[in-house]
Design a protein around this motif. Structure first.
Motif, PDB file in Angstrom:
ATOM      1  N   TYR A  24       0.976  -0.883  -0.215  1.00  0.00           N
ATOM      2  CA  TYR A  24      -0.034  -0.095   0.240  1.00  0.00           C
ATOM      3  C   TYR A  24       0.742   1.196   0.000  1.00  0.00           C
ATOM      4  O   TYR A  24       0.770   2.304  -0.907  1.00  0.00           O
ATOM      5  CB  TYR A  24      -0.883  -0.046   1.246  1.00  0.00           C
ATOM      6  CG  TYR A  24      -1.733   1.209   1.331  1.00  0.00           C
ATOM      7  CD1 TYR A  24      -2.669   1.399   0.368  1.00  0.00           C
ATOM      8  CD2 TYR A  24      -1.245   2.446   2.083  1.00  0.00           C
ATOM      9  CE1 TYR A  24      -3.513   2.611   0.409  1.00  0.00           C
ATOM     10  CE2 TYR A  24      -2.093   3.471   2.306  1.00  0.00           C
ATOM     11  CZ  TYR A  24      -3.100   3.882   1.286  1.00  0.00           C
ATOM     12  OH  TYR A  24      -3.914   5.048   1.371  1.00  0.00           O
ATOM     13  N   GLU A  25       1.846   1.314   0.705  1.00  0.00           N
ATOM     14  CA  GLU A  25       2.688   2.418   0.983  1.00  0.00           C
ATOM     15  C   GLU A  25       3.593   2.693  -0.266  1.00  0.00           C
ATOM     16  O   GLU A  25       3.654   3.884  -0.871  1.00  0.00           O
ATOM     17  CB  GLU A  25       3.875   2.208   1.944  1.00  0.00           C
ATOM     18  CG  GLU A  25       3.258   2.290   3.556  1.00  0.00           C
ATOM     19  CD  GLU A  25       2.337   3.568   3.743  1.00  0.00           C
ATOM     20  OE1 GLU A  25       2.329   4.665   3.008  1.00  0.00           O
ATOM     21  OE2 GLU A  25       1.766   3.515   5.019  1.00  0.00           O
ATOM     22  N   GLU A  28       1.104   4.368  -2.762  1.00  0.00           N
ATOM     23  CA  GLU A  28       0.770   5.591  -2.435  1.00  0.00           C
ATOM     24  C   GLU A  28       1.799   6.507  -3.149  1.00  0.00           C
ATOM     25  O   GLU A  28       1.912   7.458  -3.325  1.00  0.00           O
ATOM     26  CB  GLU A  28       0.661   5.959  -0.873  1.00  0.00           C
ATOM     27  CG  GLU A  28      -0.670   5.435  -0.417  1.00  0.00           C
ATOM     28  CD  GLU A  28      -1.656   6.530  -0.729  1.00  0.00           C
ATOM     29  OE1 GLU A  28      -1.760   7.645  -0.631  1.00  0.00           O
ATOM     30  OE2 GLU A  28      -2.767   5.843  -1.432  1.00  0.00           O
ATOM     31  N   GLU A 124      -6.371   9.387  10.571  1.00  0.00           N
ATOM     32  CA  GLU A 124      -6.494   8.810   9.275  1.00  0.00           C
ATOM     33  C   GLU A 124      -5.751   7.713   8.774  1.00  0.00           C
ATOM     34  O   GLU A 124      -6.105   6.820   8.689  1.00  0.00           O
ATOM     35  CB  GLU A 124      -6.752   9.777   8.234  1.00  0.00           C
ATOM     36  CG  GLU A 124      -7.154   9.275   7.010  1.00  0.00           C
ATOM     37  CD  GLU A 124      -7.388  10.492   5.701  1.00  0.00           C
ATOM     38  OE1 GLU A 124      -7.380   9.696   4.859  1.00  0.00           O
ATOM     39  OE2 GLU A 124      -7.383  11.421   6.181  1.00  0.00           O
ATOM     40  N   ALA A 125      -4.468   7.943   9.171  1.00  0.00           N
ATOM     41  CA  ALA A 125      -3.336   7.261   8.572  1.00  0.00           C
ATOM     42  C   ALA A 125      -3.228   6.077   9.851  1.00  0.00           C
ATOM     43  O   ALA A 125      -3.452   4.753   9.408  1.00  0.00           O
ATOM     44  CB  ALA A 125      -1.957   7.727   8.863  1.00  0.00           C
ATOM     45  N   ARG A 127      -6.311   4.563  11.328  1.00  0.00           N
ATOM     46  CA  ARG A 127      -7.331   4.199  10.967  1.00  0.00           C
ATOM     47  C   ARG A 127      -7.220   3.214   9.636  1.00  0.00           C
ATOM     48  O   ARG A 127      -7.535   2.162   9.683  1.00  0.00           O
ATOM     49  CB  ARG A 127      -8.662   4.995  10.863  1.00  0.00           C
ATOM     50  CG  ARG A 127      -9.058   5.227  12.132  1.00  0.00           C
ATOM     51  CD  ARG A 127     -10.386   6.082  11.900  1.00  0.00           C
ATOM     52  NE  ARG A 127     -10.375   7.258  11.128  1.00  0.00           N
ATOM     53  CZ  ARG A 127      -9.878   8.397  11.511  1.00  0.00           C
ATOM     54  NH1 ARG A 127      -9.518   8.632  12.965  1.00  0.00           N
ATOM     55  NH2 ARG A 127      -9.750   9.469  10.788  1.00  0.00           N
ATOM     56  N   LEU A 128      -6.195   3.603   8.635  1.00  0.00           N
ATOM     57  CA  LEU A 128      -6.173   3.115   7.387  1.00  0.00           C
ATOM     58  C   LEU A 128      -5.210   1.887   7.634  1.00  0.00           C
ATOM     59  O   LEU A 128      -5.543   0.744   7.182  1.00  0.00           O
ATOM     60  CB  LEU A 128      -5.551   4.091   6.306  1.00  0.00           C
ATOM     61  CG  LEU A 128      -5.181   3.196   5.123  1.00  0.00           C
ATOM     62  CD1 LEU A 128      -6.374   2.909   4.352  1.00  0.00           C
ATOM     63  CD2 LEU A 128      -4.456   4.327   4.036  1.00  0.00           C
ATOM     64  N   ARG A 129      -4.353   2.002   8.455  1.00  0.00           N
ATOM     65  CA  ARG A 129      -3.306   0.661   8.633  1.00  0.00           C
ATOM     66  C   ARG A 129      -4.109  -0.170   9.503  1.00  0.00           C
ATOM     67  O   ARG A 129      -3.829  -1.422   9.307  1.00  0.00           O
ATOM     68  CB  ARG A 129      -2.298   1.238   9.394  1.00  0.00           C
ATOM     69  CG  ARG A 129      -1.076   2.085   8.495  1.00  0.00           C
ATOM     70  CD  ARG A 129       0.250   2.168   9.195  1.00  0.00           C
ATOM     71  NE  ARG A 129       0.818   2.622   8.269  1.00  0.00           N
ATOM     72  CZ  ARG A 129       2.355   2.506   8.246  1.00  0.00           C
ATOM     73  NH1 ARG A 129       2.811   1.571   8.650  1.00  0.00           N
ATOM     74  NH2 ARG A 129       3.069   3.047   7.106  1.00  0.00           N
ATOM     75  N   TYR A 131      -7.439  -0.875   9.197  1.00  0.00           N
ATOM     76  CA  TYR A 131      -8.093  -1.471   8.176  1.00  0.00           C
ATOM     77  C   TYR A 131      -7.264  -2.517   7.581  1.00  0.00           C
ATOM     78  O   TYR A 131      -7.863  -3.579   7.377  1.00  0.00           O
ATOM     79  CB  TYR A 131      -8.777  -0.406   7.336  1.00  0.00           C
ATOM     80  CG  TYR A 131      -9.615  -1.103   6.286  1.00  0.00           C
ATOM     81  CD1 TYR A 131     -10.800  -1.577   6.629  1.00  0.00           C
ATOM     82  CD2 TYR A 131      -9.071  -1.054   4.998  1.00  0.00           C
ATOM     83  CE1 TYR A 131     -11.441  -2.025   5.494  1.00  0.00           C
ATOM     84  CE2 TYR A 131     -10.135  -1.709   3.892  1.00  0.00           C
ATOM     85  CZ  TYR A 131     -11.218  -2.145   4.300  1.00  0.00           C
ATOM     86  OH  TYR A 131     -11.857  -2.831   3.303  1.00  0.00           O
ATOM     87  N   MET A 132      -6.221  -2.153   7.186  1.00  0.00           N
ATOM     88  CA  MET A 132      -5.470  -2.871   6.166  1.00  0.00           C
ATOM     89  C   MET A 132      -5.024  -4.280   7.148  1.00  0.00           C
ATOM     90  O   MET A 132      -4.757  -5.261   6.318  1.00  0.00           O
ATOM     91  CB  MET A 132      -3.990  -2.282   5.931  1.00  0.00           C
ATOM     92  CG  MET A 132      -4.205  -1.218   4.602  1.00  0.00           C
ATOM     93  SD  MET A 132      -2.596  -0.532   3.929  1.00  0.00           S
ATOM     94  CE  MET A 132      -2.253   0.754   5.209  1.00  0.00           C
ATOM     95  N   VAL A 139      -8.065  -5.122   0.985  1.00  0.00           N
ATOM     96  CA  VAL A 139      -7.292  -4.119   0.527  1.00  0.00           C
ATOM     97  C   VAL A 139      -6.263  -4.890  -0.517  1.00  0.00           C
ATOM     98  O   VAL A 139      -5.813  -4.066  -1.589  1.00  0.00           O
ATOM     99  CB  VAL A 139      -6.251  -3.794   1.766  1.00  0.00           C
ATOM    100  CG1 VAL A 139      -4.970  -2.995   1.331  1.00  0.00           C
ATOM    101  CG2 VAL A 139      -6.958  -3.089   2.914  1.00  0.00           C
TER     102      VAL A 139
END
Length: 175
Positions: A24-25, A28, A124-125, A127-129, A131-132, A139
């Protein structure tokens, strides 16, 4: 994320989840860097200088930040795969102790995300991690789509270039 209709969460290894975060990183970072390639019609002054001073540097700082997150995610992936601090240090050409100081917080943060009793991550970061790590298949499927849209002539990736490589835990044996 349902597997085989059984209602069970797919049992991906911690290393596979760390690799997914790294993927993911990388995605991005690639998207941020890719945005620098085209030159907008109204981006430059007639003399070739930047029409909005400071904006390019601010965007470049975001790319550097994304590269840093990718770098840390790579170190965490290596650690989840069993690499010790000496290996990490050797690769980045620092002592094992310096590598540990440099990457231990990222590793700890990742391990906390894996904890089932962990509450919602901050920001936000975070929460995203979270979720991943909790929904890796979702994902991975999104990243499959991203890779296939950007394959640029790469062949042999198949239809599941990310999700197809995630390693699942073996069946648990009762003793």
């Amino acid at each position: 994320m349902i597997e085989g209709g059984s209602g069970a969460t797919a049992p991906y290894t911690d290393a596979a989840r760390a690799r997914l975060v790294m993927a993911y990183e990388a995605c991005e970072l690639a998207d941020l860097a890719r945005a620098f390639v085209p030159i907008g019609e109204h981006e430059l002054n007639p003399d070739g200088t930047n029409r909005w001073p400071g904006t390019v540097l601010a965007d470049a700082a975001r790319v550097v930040g994304a590269a840093q997150r990718f770098f840390e995610a790579a170190a965490v992936f290596e650690r989840m795969g069993g690499a010790d601090w000496q290996v990490i240090g050797d690769v980045v050409e620092v002592s094992a102790r310096t590598a540990q100081v440099r990457f231990a917080m990222a590793e700890t943060a990742f391990r906390e995300l894996l904890s089932p009793e962990r509450g919602p991550a901050a920001g936000e970061a975070g929460r995203l991690r979270a979720y991943m790590t909790r929904e890796p298949l979702e994902v991975a499927l999104d990243l499959d789509d991203w890779v296939l849209r950007h394959e640029d002539g790469d062949s042999g990736l198949g239809t599941t270039p990310v999700s197809g490589g995630l390693v699942r835990r073996g069946p648990r044996r009762r003793t």
